[in-house]
Design a protein around this motif. Structure first.
Motif, PDB file in Angstrom:
ATOM      1  N   CYS E  33      14.609   6.745  25.767  1.00 22.75           N
ATOM      2  CA  CYS E  33      13.471   6.710  24.842  1.00 22.75           C
ATOM      3  C   CYS E  33      13.747   5.528  23.926  1.00 22.75           C
ATOM      4  O   CYS E  33      14.564   5.646  23.003  1.00 22.75           O
ATOM      5  N   GLY E  34      13.100   4.422  24.170  1.00 20.77           N
ATOM      6  CA  GLY E  34      13.488   3.204  23.474  1.00 20.77           C
ATOM      7  C   GLY E  34      14.955   2.949  23.753  1.00 20.77           C
ATOM      8  O   GLY E  34      15.388   2.972  24.914  1.00 20.77           O
ATOM      9  N   ASP E  35      15.754   2.733  22.717  1.00 17.85           N
ATOM     10  CA  ASP E  35      17.174   2.461  22.906  1.00 17.85           C
ATOM     11  C   ASP E  35      18.045   3.715  22.912  1.00 17.85           C
ATOM     12  O   ASP E  35      19.277   3.616  22.941  1.00 17.85           O
ATOM     13  N   THR E  36      17.450   4.862  22.817  1.00 22.51           N
ATOM     14  CA  THR E  36      18.214   6.118  22.936  1.00 22.51           C
ATOM     15  C   THR E  36      18.346   6.478  24.409  1.00 22.51           C
ATOM     16  O   THR E  36      17.333   6.541  25.114  1.00 22.51           O
ATOM     17  N   LYS E  37      19.601   6.687  24.845  1.00 24.08           N
ATOM     18  CA  LYS E  37      19.843   6.961  26.266  1.00 24.08           C
ATOM     19  C   LYS E  37      20.717   8.195  26.405  1.00 24.08           C
ATOM     20  O   LYS E  37      21.819   8.234  25.850  1.00 24.08           O
ATOM     21  N   VAL E  38      20.241   9.168  27.155  1.00 19.21           N
ATOM     22  CA  VAL E  38      20.971  10.425  27.300  1.00 19.21           C
ATOM     23  C   VAL E  38      21.052  10.807  28.775  1.00 19.21           C
ATOM     24  O   VAL E  38      20.043  10.759  29.471  1.00 19.21           O
ATOM     25  N   VAL E  39      22.270  11.158  29.216  1.00 19.40           N
ATOM     26  CA  VAL E  39      22.439  11.719  30.556  1.00 19.40           C
ATOM     27  C   VAL E  39      22.293  13.231  30.443  1.00 19.40           C
ATOM     28  O   VAL E  39      23.024  13.865  29.677  1.00 19.40           O
ATOM     29  N   CYS E  40      21.337  13.790  31.169  1.00 14.98           N
ATOM     30  CA  CYS E  40      21.097  15.236  31.128  1.00 14.98           C
ATOM     31  C   CYS E  40      21.362  15.800  32.515  1.00 14.98           C
ATOM     32  O   CYS E  40      20.746  15.360  33.482  1.00 14.98           O
ATOM     33  N   THR E  41      22.255  16.775  32.606  1.00 21.43           N
ATOM     34  CA  THR E  41      22.522  17.367  33.916  1.00 21.43           C
ATOM     35  C   THR E  41      22.330  18.878  33.847  1.00 21.43           C
ATOM     36  O   THR E  41      22.432  19.483  32.785  1.00 21.43           O
ATOM     37  N   ALA E  42      22.046  19.446  35.001  1.00 19.08           N
ATOM     38  CA  ALA E  42      21.915  20.901  35.132  1.00 19.08           C
ATOM     39  C   ALA E  42      22.793  21.327  36.297  1.00 19.08           C
ATOM     40  O   ALA E  42      22.672  20.781  37.391  1.00 19.08           O
ATOM     41  N   SER E  43      23.699  22.254  36.035  1.00 15.29           N
ATOM     42  CA  SER E  43      24.637  22.720  37.071  1.00 15.29           C
ATOM     43  C   SER E  43      24.478  24.221  37.233  1.00 15.29           C
ATOM     44  O   SER E  43      24.515  24.955  36.249  1.00 15.29           O
ATOM     45  N   VAL E  44      24.380  24.667  38.449  1.00 16.38           N
ATOM     46  CA  VAL E  44      24.201  26.094  38.708  1.00 16.38           C
ATOM     47  C   VAL E  44      25.549  26.716  39.042  1.00 16.38           C
ATOM     48  O   VAL E  44      26.324  26.153  39.812  1.00 16.38           O
TER      49      VAL E  44
END
Lengths: 240, 240, 240, 240, 240, 240
Positions: E33-44
């Motif tokens: 989002c603009g210069d905000t960068k986030v790695v989002c993961t989902a693990s079961v």
């Protein structure tokens, strides 16, 4: 500059191994390498860590600690600080790997051998002394399992011992004491089996990088030192 | 049931005090009370805790630890658990208070004496052995300050030593070993000065409550034991 | 120098015990000893610690805490520091031992009574007030087990109460407030049963050592104080 | 289903504010909102955190805790666990922000006001009760600074109070008790100033999402509740 | 003062969603989002926390972290400090609640979805970007469960996304970057479903309190921003 | 069995180095070695650790972490566990030593360079990739100090890079991926300078001990691999 006690460069310090040093552990050894003194114990427990449950094999793990006053300047007690230092963790992982390398964990059955190496006095080479001494404690603990017929076959496949080597002011030296260790250019810890197989080689350039030739010389020195240590282990075990 | 080694009820275990047990600390003592073995060291540092800064007086504090294999069943290492147990804290606070009771902290100047008591083998009475041994380590550390003329007057006002007493199956016993300690009805630790002043009295009913009469008998036994211990301290210090 | 509120040396502070102080715990008592105020609760849970599993007996354990503003100068919150202090651990171990001394753990069955003593205001004697108050909370919790027929026989064998005594400027005093406590020479906490059996005697020389005679006088004072406290416990329990 | 005590949906629980509840803190309040009871204290210290040093302004911070037995089922003590839960941290951060919103930190000078909110009994709404009660403790602490002429001008700009609102089985309710709170669809905590400015709005859908219309209704209810609370704060402060 | 990149006040920053960003997690998204960068993961994982065992329903929980160098001034690593900050805990609790609001946990069966949001670069709005991105990771993880026929029905009931809004120098702005966020008067994070139901509203007055009118304007802005985000989520999922 | 992507035994994986990967740190590199991806940053701060204060020299230290989902099976987050594992500590100590070996700390002046290596995806060789990538981040951070004229002379004396080698089913292989690494007999990490001086040699027998000959072959492979890596570093730095 001559070495302390006029030791030759390829000469290890006098080693004394006292078995049955304390009365509770299954194996309990005091190893003295010059002024470095380490209590090494091996304790057997009839369980394995969760990741090994039901696999029919055993485990061996090690912990390492130093008495706060074992060093020239008193160290903070790790139990008070609330955590082990990175150095401590590194050393105890090394001790565990070194000893597992000569143990057949299947033969051990579902039990754990816990090694504890506690340094009473530190004058260089505590991690290598720990490995050399812990081997004898391990041997005594396994011997007790065998004589109680808890296990049938000896899971120990070979001796294991360790020594430090280094390049100090251009000269290769074996079995560095604290003064040598803290001023050397390259510092290497070598773990070998009785058959002279390499188990661990950990060489670190302290000041400038080292060459392949220097590495070779250091490995030759280490090999000779370890042969000496294995002979001392054998003598201690033969002494009963 | 006779006591181990046919000890009489009022008889303490054989005590051996080895001074200069390790080479780095200012005072370093191995005390052996029967099979209980504790390394006691005293280290001087030229600073005081924040609450004493600028007050012109010194401080003495103590830490206590046990090697994981010092006991019959291996204990978890406190450095690995990440905290000291309540028992450990209680003991190290007791050791500190006991030794401070005979030190003139003003005479010490703005410096701290750190006592470390590390149990190598535990067969009952580790806290009392720690106090008795730490006194000798403290003495040696102070002696070194005096001989280096860092301080002018000896801040040590008197000896201090400690012993356990208990009621075991109706019989009052001095200096309980582990087997006696773990099955006694009442357990008391007593710290006294060389002049037989009381410094700490810690009596605990394990099973049933104890009476004033029993308390008196235990204190008598403790007083005799401490007189014996002070004599042993004096002999060790005289031996040079 | 007269004592605060013109108290006589052998006179304990006014004590007020409020039962059912909070609505959730099985036993919940506010005890006020002068300006010292402690909330003592007893909570029953239907499980025991691992070392007692399957043995058919119960357990009782205690925890102690102080509100950060309970003292003259605000203390750091232990939950924020991330650990309990040595003093806190020592006190909660004492409370647990004191209460276990009068409970028949077999009669309790495989369940645990958790005692919590939380100091709202601290004016000396918080550990002894905790024991005296926790006994009443324990009684109410056990009463609830009995009336619900969860247990058949009362596992409480006797009352237990505690008081501090000390030597202050040469004078023996009972039930020290904070000002007295912080300037006295000897400080002793005594725990006794309703039958005047000794459960704990913890005497500490703050400045100079104390004599056997002083110990006797302090124990006499403590015994009288505990008789008064037990009478107050009985009145509170009788009041319904 | 009628509310407990036949409370109307827009009616807050009876509130009792006891000032000077303990004797040491600069401000010390017991606030009771129905069966929820919180001790709120304000302590002044003559220092600021490092990030404010030398800036000539003050600081206000808050901590929150619950007695282990304050809830229906005993909670584990955070000091024993060794850390505060996420919920605790969230609440104490909220309390701090809420009170800072009405304090002129420049007028406070280089000092810190530490708020402590400790829950004695929890029946829902402990965080909002903490804010409402802590305001009065803050007021008393500031009053003491003013009367001692430590500060010249009152840094408090307005009242601040807080209340919970929720949608419970389709019905908007103010000031939820524990039973209502644990079964409602939407739960909102609102902090407002005496002038009805919004300081915090924290609404959470527990089950299904909520609509803008529901949000409006809840805010109306909250505004009325906070007006009632501010009147109670004023009455408590006027009572002297 | 114009916004960075001449953004209009109601305009969110450019958003880029990269699915399958890493190869191991069941869902793995990089959201920018603009210069905000986030790695989002989902693990079961095929287990649930103890409090849900045997209830036949699943669980979803979230953790949040920032790389030490993700911010303008390097932050201390939480793993080194030994604990998560209050801010971190608050954010990860928010992310978990937000995503649980649109998941039917019964349909999930006895398994847990673990969300991890790790910030690579932080320029404001990391918690809202985490929620928006984690929804897509969650979707991919659930899709994998469906295509492997581990679950039969899709437990995801609706989209969920989040945005920040604020009042900055009197002007309402959507999707604040770090510079705007650190100087705004009021800061509000809003979480809404695809159907524009409110899931979380967290508004905080930084300087002065805000009015109901300002709240309304901010909610209108947030609603528009979330509609835009949901459209972007849908496009990313449609792209395959 | 051919290697993945038909790699030859002496062939390293494709390496991609992205400079200025994030916008805040003084040096910020993403290094990708096959599927292993690590963010390496270098941050300069104008202070040194206490043990170097006033000595006129600088310091360089490193920290290492893995995103919980960077591995095949999700790892527990170290910030949540509250401590770094022994493996993490060992690796970050290695990275720090490796980079210090080519930095003239006197030329750096009294400032610290903090290296952070955070693994986004782990497919073997994360510690060696960290060193190789961190060198480029360090270079960029130092370049920035030089161009701002904060330091006059470049303290970087040489390149440094690292690679793993191993014996896998009797065959020596360079740059092991995760599958190879977890099933090899001997595993060695080698760190060398651009001039091919040895900085670290860490060889470990996983199953059986290894011979001097095998060590030689592995070192030859490592040397070739490091030459390739240094060429890639140079190309990345030349690309501007």
């Amino acid at each position: 500059m001559p070495r302390h006690h006029n030791r030759a460069n390829h000469q290890i310090r006098p080693v004394r191994i006292t078995r049955r040093y304390t009365k509770y552990a299954d194996g309990a050894v005091l190893i003295e390498c010059g002024d470095t003194k380490v209590v090494c114990t091996a304790s057997v427990s009839e369980k394995v860590p969760p990741f090994l449950k039901g696999l029919g094999q055993g485990w061996l793990t090690a912990e390492y600690g130093m008495l706060p006053c074992s060093t020239g300047e008193r160290m903070q007690r790790e139990a008070t600080k609330g955590k082990q230092s990175g150095r401590t963790m590194e050393i105890q992982r090394l001790i565990g790997r070194a000893l597992r390398s000569i143990v057949n964990l299947e033969e051990l059955g579902e039990r754990t051998i816990q090694i504890d190496c506690d340094v009473i006095q530190a004058d260089g080479g505590t991690r290598t002394a720990s490995i050399t001494g812990a081997f004898v404690a391990l041997y005594d603990a396994v011997d007790s399992l065998l004589s109680q017929k808890i296990i049938k076959h000896n899971p120990i496949r070979d001796h294991v011992a360790a020594i430090s080597v280094g390049i100090h002011q251009g000269l290769p030296l074996v079995d560095l004491d604290y003064t040598e260790d803290s001023s050397c250019d390259t510092d290497m810890n070598v773990v070998m089996t009785g058959n002279l197989g390499l188990v661990e080689v950990q060489g670190t350039a302290e000041g400038v990088a080292f060459s392949r030739e220097e590495l070779e010389i250091m490995l030759d020195l280490a090999q000779q030192g370890i042969q000496d240590l294995v002979a001392i282990q054998k003598a201690a075990l033969a002494a009963g």
